[in-house]
Design an enzyme around this catalytic site. Structure first.
Site, short mmCIF file in Angstrom:
data_model
loop_
_atom_site.label_atom_id
_atom_site.label_comp_id
_atom_site.label_asym_id
_atom_site.label_seq_id
_atom_site.Cartn_x
_atom_site.Cartn_y
_atom_site.Cartn_z
N ASP A 54 -0.07 4.93 0.93
CA ASP A 54 -0.25 5.85 2.06
C ASP A 54 -0.25 5.09 3.38
O ASP A 54 -1.00 4.14 3.56
CB ASP A 54 -1.57 6.62 1.92
CG ASP A 54 -1.57 7.49 0.68
OD1 ASP A 54 -0.52 8.07 0.36
OD2 ASP A 54 -2.62 7.56 0.00
N ASP A 78 -2.00 -0.57 5.92
CA ASP A 78 -2.29 -0.07 7.28
C ASP A 78 -3.78 -0.04 7.59
O ASP A 78 -4.17 0.25 8.74
CB ASP A 78 -1.69 1.34 7.48
CG ASP A 78 -2.27 2.35 6.51
OD1 ASP A 78 -2.42 2.01 5.31
OD2 ASP A 78 -2.60 3.46 6.93
N ASP A 98 0.87 -1.17 0.00
CA ASP A 98 0.00 0.00 0.00
C ASP A 98 0.92 1.24 0.00
O ASP A 98 2.06 1.17 0.45
CB ASP A 98 -0.87 -0.07 1.26
CG ASP A 98 -1.70 1.16 1.48
OD1 ASP A 98 -2.15 1.76 0.49
OD2 ASP A 98 -1.90 1.53 2.66
#
Ligand SMILES: [Mg+2]
Length: 183
Positions: free
Chosen positions: A11, A138, A9
């Site tokens: 961000d 996240d 991922d």
């Protein structure tokens, strides 16, 4: 570990989204980001409703995504995973107000990882459509319209610590991911 298809991922894993918001908020409004605790994945859920509009303006502003600082050790980790023989891809979802976000996500990868990595970007609103062995993300819960083929490893952030079911990884704690380097 045999060669894997690893989805990273962007961000909160490679780019420090949270730090970027805090910096631009301070710069724009001349005060710190008005929140006490980080408990929810989305920043707005930890902020009073009266600030939501200003927050959305930060996300959508020109230059925001391009100037996000890199996460500590994230760039070197991505490169090391590739060197270890894995097929590493960046799997990222643009925000609804995509105008600057999409092109600046590409700019960011080019600047911090280099031009070779541009071909490794996968933009997907629904990450269950993307194939992979491991998705490092996240976000505490990733759902979509398909059954994911990847295993979700959660990237450690203060706002996702309530998620205790998933394997937790942090670039700053090499013991959490060094297994991936022994190919
Ligand atoms: Mg993320």
């Amino acid at each position: 570990m045999a060669s894997k298809l690893i989805l990273l991922d962007q961000d909160g894993v490679l780019a420090d989204f949270e730090q970027g918001v805090r910096q631009l908020w301070q710069q724009t409004y001349q005060q710190p980001l008005p929140l006490k605790e980080r408990r929810h994945f989305y920043l707005r859920d930890d902020m009073a409703p009266e600030f939501h509009r200003q927050l959305a303006q930060i996300y959508s502003s020109k230059g925001f995504f391009a100037s996000l600082p890199p996460m500590q050790h994230g760039i070197s980790a991505a490169k090391r995973l590739l060197e270890a023989g894995h097929d590493v891809r960046i799997c990222t979802s643009p925000i609804q107000d995509y105008h600057y976000c999409v092109s600046e996500k590409f700019d960011w990868v080019c600047e911090h990882l280099g031009e070779d990595w541009m071909q490794r970007i996968i933009l997907a609103k629904d990450k269950t459509w993307v194939r992979g062995d491991i998705l490092i993300d996240d976000k505490p819960q990733i759902s979509g319209s398909l059954v994911p083929q990847w295993q979700h490893w959660i990237y450690d952030q203060p706002y996702n610590r309530h998620q205790t079911e998933l394997y937790r990884i942090n670039w700053e704690q090499p013991e959490t991911w060094s297994e991936l380097l022994n190919n």
